[in-house]
Design a protein around this motif. Structure first.
Motif, PDB file in Angstrom:
ATOM      1  N   VAL A 182       0.832  -1.210   0.000  1.00  0.00           N
ATOM      2  CA  VAL A 182       0.000   0.000   0.000  1.00  0.00           C
ATOM      3  C   VAL A 182       0.867   1.261   0.000  1.00  0.00           C
ATOM      4  O   VAL A 182       0.673   2.168  -0.824  1.00  0.00           O
ATOM      5  CB  VAL A 182      -0.945   0.004   1.219  1.00  0.00           C
ATOM      6  N   LEU A 183       1.839   1.308   0.892  1.00  0.00           N
ATOM      7  CA  LEU A 183       2.669   2.519   1.022  1.00  0.00           C
ATOM      8  C   LEU A 183       3.504   2.776  -0.224  1.00  0.00           C
ATOM      9  O   LEU A 183       3.569   3.903  -0.727  1.00  0.00           O
ATOM     10  CB  LEU A 183       3.580   2.391   2.245  1.00  0.00           C
ATOM     11  N   PHE A 184       4.148   1.721  -0.752  1.00  0.00           N
ATOM     12  CA  PHE A 184       5.047   1.943  -1.890  1.00  0.00           C
ATOM     13  C   PHE A 184       4.289   2.206  -3.183  1.00  0.00           C
ATOM     14  O   PHE A 184       4.652   3.122  -3.933  1.00  0.00           O
ATOM     15  CB  PHE A 184       5.983   0.747  -2.084  1.00  0.00           C
ATOM     16  N   THR A 185       3.241   1.442  -3.447  1.00  0.00           N
ATOM     17  CA  THR A 185       2.520   1.605  -4.716  1.00  0.00           C
ATOM     18  C   THR A 185       1.969   3.010  -4.866  1.00  0.00           C
ATOM     19  O   THR A 185       2.166   3.666  -5.899  1.00  0.00           O
ATOM     20  CB  THR A 185       1.367   0.581  -4.821  1.00  0.00           C
ATOM     21  N   PHE A 186       1.313   3.504  -3.840  1.00  0.00           N
ATOM     22  CA  PHE A 186       0.705   4.827  -3.943  1.00  0.00           C
ATOM     23  C   PHE A 186       1.734   5.942  -3.744  1.00  0.00           C
ATOM     24  O   PHE A 186       1.625   7.010  -4.340  1.00  0.00           O
ATOM     25  CB  PHE A 186      -0.446   4.954  -2.943  1.00  0.00           C
ATOM     26  N   GLY A 187       2.754   5.689  -2.945  1.00  0.00           N
ATOM     27  CA  GLY A 187       3.789   6.698  -2.767  1.00  0.00           C
ATOM     28  C   GLY A 187       4.653   6.882  -3.987  1.00  0.00           C
ATOM     29  O   GLY A 187       5.027   8.001  -4.346  1.00  0.00           O
ATOM     30  N   ALA A 188       4.965   5.783  -4.668  1.00  0.00           N
ATOM     31  CA  ALA A 188       5.882   5.840  -5.806  1.00  0.00           C
ATOM     32  C   ALA A 188       5.192   6.175  -7.122  1.00  0.00           C
ATOM     33  O   ALA A 188       5.783   6.827  -7.989  1.00  0.00           O
ATOM     34  CB  ALA A 188       6.618   4.502  -5.941  1.00  0.00           C
ATOM     35  N   PHE A 189       3.936   5.742  -7.298  1.00  0.00           N
ATOM     36  CA  PHE A 189       3.324   5.822  -8.618  1.00  0.00           C
ATOM     37  C   PHE A 189       2.072   6.697  -8.691  1.00  0.00           C
ATOM     38  O   PHE A 189       1.479   6.813  -9.750  1.00  0.00           O
ATOM     39  CB  PHE A 189       2.989   4.411  -9.118  1.00  0.00           C
ATOM     40  N   LEU A 190       1.669   7.308  -7.572  1.00  0.00           N
ATOM     41  CA  LEU A 190       0.505   8.203  -7.617  1.00  0.00           C
ATOM     42  C   LEU A 190       0.813   9.378  -8.543  1.00  0.00           C
ATOM     43  O   LEU A 190       1.805  10.075  -8.382  1.00  0.00           O
ATOM     44  CB  LEU A 190       0.179   8.711  -6.209  1.00  0.00           C
ATOM     45  N   GLY A 191      -0.047   9.589  -9.532  1.00  0.00           N
ATOM     46  CA  GLY A 191       0.183  10.646 -10.507  1.00  0.00           C
ATOM     47  C   GLY A 191       0.896  10.156 -11.748  1.00  0.00           C
ATOM     48  O   GLY A 191       0.869  10.816 -12.794  1.00  0.00           O
ATOM     49  N   THR A 192       1.527   8.993 -11.660  1.00  0.00           N
ATOM     50  CA  THR A 192       2.201   8.389 -12.815  1.00  0.00           C
ATOM     51  C   THR A 192       1.269   7.440 -13.538  1.00  0.00           C
ATOM     52  O   THR A 192       1.252   7.384 -14.769  1.00  0.00           O
ATOM     53  CB  THR A 192       3.464   7.625 -12.361  1.00  0.00           C
ATOM     54  N   HIS A 193       0.492   6.680 -12.776  1.00  0.00           N
ATOM     55  CA  HIS A 193      -0.499   5.753 -13.338  1.00  0.00           C
ATOM     56  C   HIS A 193      -1.888   6.155 -12.831  1.00  0.00           C
ATOM     57  O   HIS A 193      -2.017   6.822 -11.795  1.00  0.00           O
ATOM     58  CB  HIS A 193      -0.208   4.311 -12.913  1.00  0.00           C
ATOM     59  N   ASN A 194      -2.930   5.754 -13.568  1.00  0.00           N
ATOM     60  CA  ASN A 194      -4.289   6.052 -13.109  1.00  0.00           C
ATOM     61  C   ASN A 194      -4.661   5.134 -11.947  1.00  0.00           C
ATOM     62  O   ASN A 194      -3.946   4.179 -11.630  1.00  0.00           O
ATOM     63  CB  ASN A 194      -5.298   5.936 -14.258  1.00  0.00           C
ATOM     64  N   THR A 195      -5.785   5.428 -11.309  1.00  0.00           N
ATOM     65  CA  THR A 195      -6.183   4.701 -10.102  1.00  0.00           C
ATOM     66  C   THR A 195      -6.371   3.212 -10.363  1.00  0.00           C
ATOM     67  O   THR A 195      -5.971   2.366  -9.552  1.00  0.00           O
ATOM     68  CB  THR A 195      -7.486   5.286  -9.532  1.00  0.00           C
TER      69      THR A 195
END
Length: 236
Positions: A182-195
């Motif tokens: 949860v922490l890494f996926t949203f921290g690293a890729f939020l704004g790079t990939h869609n939801t």
């Protein structure tokens, strides 16, 4: 099936490499793998593939191997040794960020052909590394803490220090990997990939982590067997 086969082979080779380094160099070999896996996983995670019907990033197996390392260290050498591996991973990430970013400060020669590709890959590295460092600290230290909590519980409950290795191994890692996902996926890729892609990556990553958590248990048992054969002192 090419990606699926490669992932399965990667899992076996990666976990086996941990045992080979442990057999050759004991505790120091585990620290060595921590450094190698930390660097490689943070580069490999940039690659998105489809396997087993899921969209996923690479790097999951390498990162999972760092949990195998801390579990082996916790089991055989104690909590401080496992924490040392975590601190080595942090130091490796910080140093690698500094070095990789310095490459892009140079003005390439007209005959250079590698710089554009290097810039493409490592322009994303600072964010990934910074998020990775923060998540790594939280999750790995939590995993070491949880491992020893499970150990204290089973020892008190059943009066045997060696039994229930599978429980402390999987009980700590599965919870830690959920937190990590949860922490890494949203921290690293939020704004790079869609939801939708983020959720797909998170789900597939956690499925892989669950599989690798179960798959690494025999390797922890075998490491303990090798440790006994080498006649080293038990953990405290």
């Amino acid at each position: 099936m090419q990606n699926e086969i490669l992932l399965l082979v990667s899992l076996i080779v990666t976990f086996s490499a941990v045992l080979v380094l442990f057999y050759l160099f004991q505790e120091q070999g585990l620290y060595l793998w921590t450094i190698v896996a930390t660097i490689a996983a943070n580069i490999e995670v940039l690659i998105v593939v489809t396997a087993f019907g899921m969209e996923m990033t690479l790097g999951n197996i390498l990162f999972a191997s760092t949990f195998l390392i801390t579990d082996i260290l916790s089991e055989l050498y104690g909590k401080k040794s496992a924490q040392k591996a975590v601190y080595l991973g942090i130091a490796t990430s910080v140093i690698f960020v500094v070095i990789s970013q310095s490459w892009m400060l140079y003005r390439p020669n007209e005959n250079d052909f590698a710089s554009p590709a290097i810039c493409t890959v490592f322009s994303n590295t600072p964010r990934l590394m910074l998020v990775g460092i923060a998540v790594y600290v939280i999750v790995q230290l939590f995993d070491v803490w949880a491992y020893h909590k499970w150990w204290a519980f089973t020892e008190k409950k059943f009066g045997d220090r060696k039994k229930f290795l599978w429980l402390r191994n999987n009980g700590s890692t599965m919870i830690s990997q959920l937190l990590n996902t949860v922490l890494f996926t949203f921290g690293a890729f939020l704004g790079t990939h869609n939801t939708a892609t983020l959720l797909s990556i998170a789900l597939s990553s956690y499925v892989i982590f669950l599989v690798t958590s179960l798959a690494d248990t025999p390797f922890v048992y075998f490491a303990r067997y090798l440790h006994g054969r080498m006649g080293e002192k038990p953990s405290k």
